[in-house]
Write an enzyme that holds these catalytic residues in place. Structure first.
Site, mmCIF file in Angstrom:
data_model
loop_
_atom_site.group_PDB
_atom_site.id
_atom_site.type_symbol
_atom_site.label_atom_id
_atom_site.label_comp_id
_atom_site.label_asym_id
_atom_site.label_seq_id
_atom_site.Cartn_x
_atom_site.Cartn_y
_atom_site.Cartn_z
ATOM 1 N N ASN A 42 0.848 -1.126 -0.041
ATOM 2 C CA ASN A 42 -0.045 -0.048 0.008
ATOM 3 C C ASN A 42 0.790 1.358 -0.202
ATOM 4 O O ASN A 42 1.666 1.521 0.906
ATOM 5 C CB ASN A 42 -1.147 0.059 1.312
ATOM 6 C CG ASN A 42 -1.729 1.337 1.306
ATOM 7 O OD1 ASN A 42 -2.528 1.502 0.504
ATOM 8 N ND2 ASN A 42 -1.291 2.243 2.262
ATOM 9 N N GLU A 43 0.777 2.059 -1.027
ATOM 10 C CA GLU A 43 1.373 3.294 -1.074
ATOM 11 C C GLU A 43 3.030 3.473 -0.927
ATOM 12 O O GLU A 43 3.354 4.007 -0.017
ATOM 13 C CB GLU A 43 0.618 4.359 -0.289
ATOM 14 C CG GLU A 43 -0.721 4.744 -0.502
ATOM 15 C CD GLU A 43 -1.454 5.765 0.371
ATOM 16 O OE1 GLU A 43 -0.643 6.248 1.355
ATOM 17 O OE2 GLU A 43 -2.155 6.152 -0.114
ATOM 18 N N PRO A 44 3.537 2.441 -1.689
ATOM 19 C CA PRO A 44 5.180 2.406 -1.550
ATOM 20 C C PRO A 44 5.685 3.596 -2.274
ATOM 21 O O PRO A 44 5.064 4.192 -3.124
ATOM 22 C CB PRO A 44 5.488 1.034 -1.922
ATOM 23 C CG PRO A 44 4.371 0.840 -3.089
ATOM 24 C CD PRO A 44 3.235 1.318 -2.536
ATOM 25 N N ALA A 53 -1.678 -0.928 -4.256
ATOM 26 C CA ALA A 53 -2.615 0.352 -4.159
ATOM 27 C C ALA A 53 -1.402 1.293 -4.233
ATOM 28 O O ALA A 53 -0.763 1.925 -3.327
ATOM 29 C CB ALA A 53 -3.293 0.418 -2.630
ATOM 30 N N ASN A 57 -4.830 5.380 -5.329
ATOM 31 C CA ASN A 57 -5.197 6.067 -4.015
ATOM 32 C C ASN A 57 -5.278 7.659 -4.598
ATOM 33 O O ASN A 57 -3.998 8.039 -4.423
ATOM 34 C CB ASN A 57 -4.422 5.879 -2.826
ATOM 35 C CG ASN A 57 -4.432 4.379 -2.508
ATOM 36 O OD1 ASN A 57 -5.231 3.506 -3.053
ATOM 37 N ND2 ASN A 57 -3.928 3.938 -1.421
#
Length: 325
Positions: A134-136, A166, A186
């Site tokens: 998620n959101e790296p 994401a 996102n």
């Protein structure tokens, strides 16, 4: 005598083309939310009545899916997904992968948690896709080999289910997308950027989505969009943190989603979040994250009724060839 572990299972096919997500050969459009295992009183503790309540609300809203943000959920929750036909994007606990975290020891742990999740949930028909982060900071050069290794490991364990992340990095510089089957994004226009200016949402969102599409030629969905809202706070004209603003905010996103759906490659929308949840004490959080369309006590804000009308309308307007449930 050895231990006996009984696991019901289901069979379904999953395929991804350059523009569609297919379940049992029919196009599927994700309508749901990101969630957290959290509520008042018990916090993250397992709560059977809460699980029943949440699934009743999911059905009331007309949702067909959610993402297990940002970790594997209790098996009791996954059992209900299997039994009630809720589609799941199953996510590993990989949050905060930024510059200093793309290290060999982090990679080894990442491979371990991917293997643990896939081993546990590979027989569940509700799980249709693995989210491996998620959101790296996937625009960093070090992210390329890192995510190639993670993706190859996941595919070796389950070659049939698609992979996603994401994402929040720019499409011009992202290094992870070549190893993914579906692009999840996102986006928080008019909240973290240009707060209060909902008129900019369509232009900014279309630019971002079309940019990703042109760069990747892969199906795209929005996995997070939302605005913090204090239940019972009202103001006209709409102002941030009010229920009026949350409604205005998501309405602009929905109008833009409808335009993107006509392009043929936009495959889903998941609002952030299903319900308010607790966070650490921070000056930009009003007793936790308030982006839920429900309160932490599972009471609906005005936005919940907007989401409900939208999801039910999408189902009622779907053609016979469009698989929604």
């Amino acid at each position: 005598m050895g231990d006996i572990y009984r696991l019901p299972f289901g069979v379904r096919t999953i395929n991804v083309t350059s523009a569609e997500f297919l379940i049992n050969g029919k196009p599927f459009y994700f309508m749901g939310f990101g969630r957290h295992e959290d509520s008042n009183i018990r916090g993250k503790g397992l709560d059977y009545p809460l699980i029943a309540k949440d699934f009743n609300i999911i059905k009331w809203l007309g949702a067909n899916s959610f993402r297990t943000s940002h970790y594997p959920y209790a098996e009791e929750i996954m059992d209900q997904c299997d039994q009630q036909g809720i589609v799941v994007i199953n996510e590993v606990p990989a949050v905060g992968l930024h510059k200093d975290n793309f290290r060999p020891e982090t990679l080894q742990h990442h491979l371990q948690v991917v293997e643990e999740l896939i081993t546990r949930d590979k027989n569940r028909p509700s799980t249709v896709m693995w989210s491996i982060a998620n959101e790296p900071s996937s625009d960093l050069a070090s992210a390329k080999d890192y995510f190639r290794t993670v993706a190859e490991h996941a595919k070796s364990l389950d070659p049939n289910r698609p992979l996603t992340i994401a994402l929040s990095s720019p499409f011009k510089t992202d290094k992870a997308w070549p190893y993914l089957d579906v692009i999840m994004l996102n986006r928080y226009y008019a909240w973290y950027s240009d707060p209060g200016v909902t008129a900019l949402i369509p232009q900014q969102l279309v630019y971002w989505i079309e940019g990703w599409r042109n760069a990747t030629n892969k199906p795209i969905m929005v996995s997070e969009y939302g605005a913090d809202t204090v239940a019972g706070m009202h103001m006209e004209p709409a102002f941030i943190f009010t229920e009026e603003y949350q409604v205005e905010f998501i309405t602009k996103y929905h109008e833009t989603f409808d335009k993107l759906r006509k392009q043929g490659y936009f495959i889903g929308e998941m609002i952030w979040n299903f319900a308010d949840f607790m966070t650490t004490q921070r000056i930009n959080r009003v007793v936790g994250n308030k982006k839920g369309i429900l309160t932490r006590e599972r009471q609906p804000k005005a936005a919940a009724h907007v989401i409900r009308r939208r999801y039910h309308r999408l189902v009622s307007n779907a053609s016979d060839s469009c698989f929604i449930y």
